[in-house]
Design a protein around this motif. Structure first.
Motif, mmCIF file in Angstrom:
data_model
loop_
_atom_site.group_PDB
_atom_site.id
_atom_site.type_symbol
_atom_site.label_atom_id
_atom_site.label_comp_id
_atom_site.label_asym_id
_atom_site.label_seq_id
_atom_site.Cartn_x
_atom_site.Cartn_y
_atom_site.Cartn_z
ATOM 1 N N UNK A 1 3.293 4.565 -9.023
ATOM 2 C CA UNK A 1 4.229 5.261 -8.132
ATOM 3 C C UNK A 1 5.269 4.316 -7.545
ATOM 4 N N UNK A 2 5.043 3.029 -7.661
ATOM 5 C CA UNK A 2 5.924 1.952 -7.193
ATOM 6 C C UNK A 2 5.963 1.796 -5.674
ATOM 7 N N UNK A 3 5.081 2.472 -4.978
ATOM 8 C CA UNK A 3 4.991 2.236 -3.536
ATOM 9 C C UNK A 3 4.403 0.851 -3.281
ATOM 10 N N UNK A 4 4.830 0.197 -2.222
ATOM 11 C CA UNK A 4 4.319 -1.125 -1.857
ATOM 12 C C UNK A 4 3.197 -0.947 -0.832
ATOM 13 N N UNK B 1 8.213 4.541 0.756
ATOM 14 C CA UNK B 1 7.751 4.726 -0.627
ATOM 15 C C UNK B 1 8.861 4.512 -1.653
ATOM 16 N N UNK C 1 10.570 -11.378 3.562
ATOM 17 C CA UNK C 1 9.642 -11.720 2.494
ATOM 18 C C UNK C 1 10.351 -12.429 1.345
ATOM 19 N N UNK D 1 13.727 -0.155 -1.329
ATOM 20 C CA UNK D 1 12.701 0.050 -0.315
ATOM 21 C C UNK D 1 13.290 -0.190 1.073
ATOM 22 N N UNK E 1 5.422 -5.504 8.944
ATOM 23 C CA UNK E 1 6.300 -4.575 8.243
ATOM 24 C C UNK E 1 5.551 -3.323 7.814
ATOM 25 N N UNK F 1 0.470 -7.701 -2.002
ATOM 26 C CA UNK F 1 0.821 -6.294 -2.046
ATOM 27 C C UNK F 1 0.421 -5.718 -3.404
ATOM 28 N N UNK G 1 -3.429 -9.953 4.329
ATOM 29 C CA UNK G 1 -2.477 -10.944 4.827
ATOM 30 C C UNK G 1 -3.223 -12.103 5.479
ATOM 31 N N UNK H 1 6.181 -14.993 3.918
ATOM 32 C CA UNK H 1 7.091 -14.536 4.956
ATOM 33 C C UNK H 1 7.335 -15.648 5.964
ATOM 34 N N UNK I 1 6.521 -0.540 4.794
ATOM 35 C CA UNK I 1 7.467 -0.149 3.755
ATOM 36 C C UNK I 1 7.446 1.361 3.557
#
Lengths: 116, 113
Positions: A42-45, B106, A104, B91, B102, A37, A50, A95, B104
């Motif tokens: 912005x800290x979005x995942x 934001x 996870x 999250x 999955x 990931x 995979x 996972x 996620x």
């Protein structure tokens, strides 16, 4: 217990060059999945790539590819032709089917900086 | 592409106050999750939820935490009496069949002062 280890806290690479991020994991599970990931400021995942453990062929997504060594429990990420937008935190994740649900286990992350 | 929506994006709360973090999972998904990331640390599993009940929870998910699906679209995480150490990014995620697919959201940045 499952663990994920990322031994490189920080890395840097020149734009257009190739960089490899390391990840090792430990598990006694036979059926599991591995992920990389990306987490920008912005800290979005954001899912990068995979790999299903039962597949021998290494996964590839455009400039991103993995080197999955199941016996060694190693799952490295190679980024080719690095771009400034690749600057981010990268998390390796494992996972498996826990007590009824897939969940996870994340590594501690590698901060990648792409230099102009 | 379908998204998991989290609100608010940032919340500041006084220590000891209750806070509710909201999530709208993808509409045909059946499994819902909350994860937490303390600043500078890794992302950690909190809880999974299926068929209106908790499927699994971690050691972090103590009696201060609760989850609920109050209607057909929202999935909430409540922290009853916030502590300074609850400051983190939270999250929400959802999956269609409880497999590894999955998605996620934001995230909600919670700051406890």
């Amino acid at each position: 217990a499952q663990t994920v280890t990322q031994s490189q806290p920080e890395m840097s690479v020149q734009e257009a060059e190739t960089v490899t991020l390391s990840c090792t994991y430990d598990t006694s599970e036979s059926n599991y999945y591995l992920f990389w990931y990306k987490q920008p400021p912005s800290r979005q995942m954001i899912l990068v790539i995979r790999q299903e453990a039962y597949k021998q062929q290494n996964a590839t997504e455009n400039r991103f590819s993995v080197n999955f060594q199941k016996a060694a429990k190693s799952f490295s990420l190679k980024i080719s032709d690095s771009q400034l937008g690749d600057t981010a935190m990268y998390f390796c994740a494992f996972m498996f089917l826990g007590s009824g649900t897939y969940k996870y286990i994340f590594g501690t992350g590698t901060r990648l900086k792409v230099l102009a | 592409e379908p998204e998991v929506t989290q609100t608010p994006s940032h919340q500041v709360t006084q220590m000891g106050q209750e806070v509710i973090l909201r999530c709208v999972p993808i509409s045909n998904h059946l499994y819902f999750y909350w994860y937490r990331q303390i600043l500078g640390q890794k992302v950690e599993f909190l809880v999974s939820f299926y068929n209106n009940e908790i499927s699994e929870k971690s050691e972090i998910f103590d009696d201060q935490f609760s989850v609920e699906r109050p209607d057909g679209s929202n999935f909430t995480l409540k922290i009853r009496s916030t502590k300074l150490e609850d400051s983190a990014m939270y999250f929400c995620a959802s999956s269609e069949l409880g497999t590894y697919g999955y998605t996620f959201g934001s995230g909600t940045r919670l700051t406890v002062v």
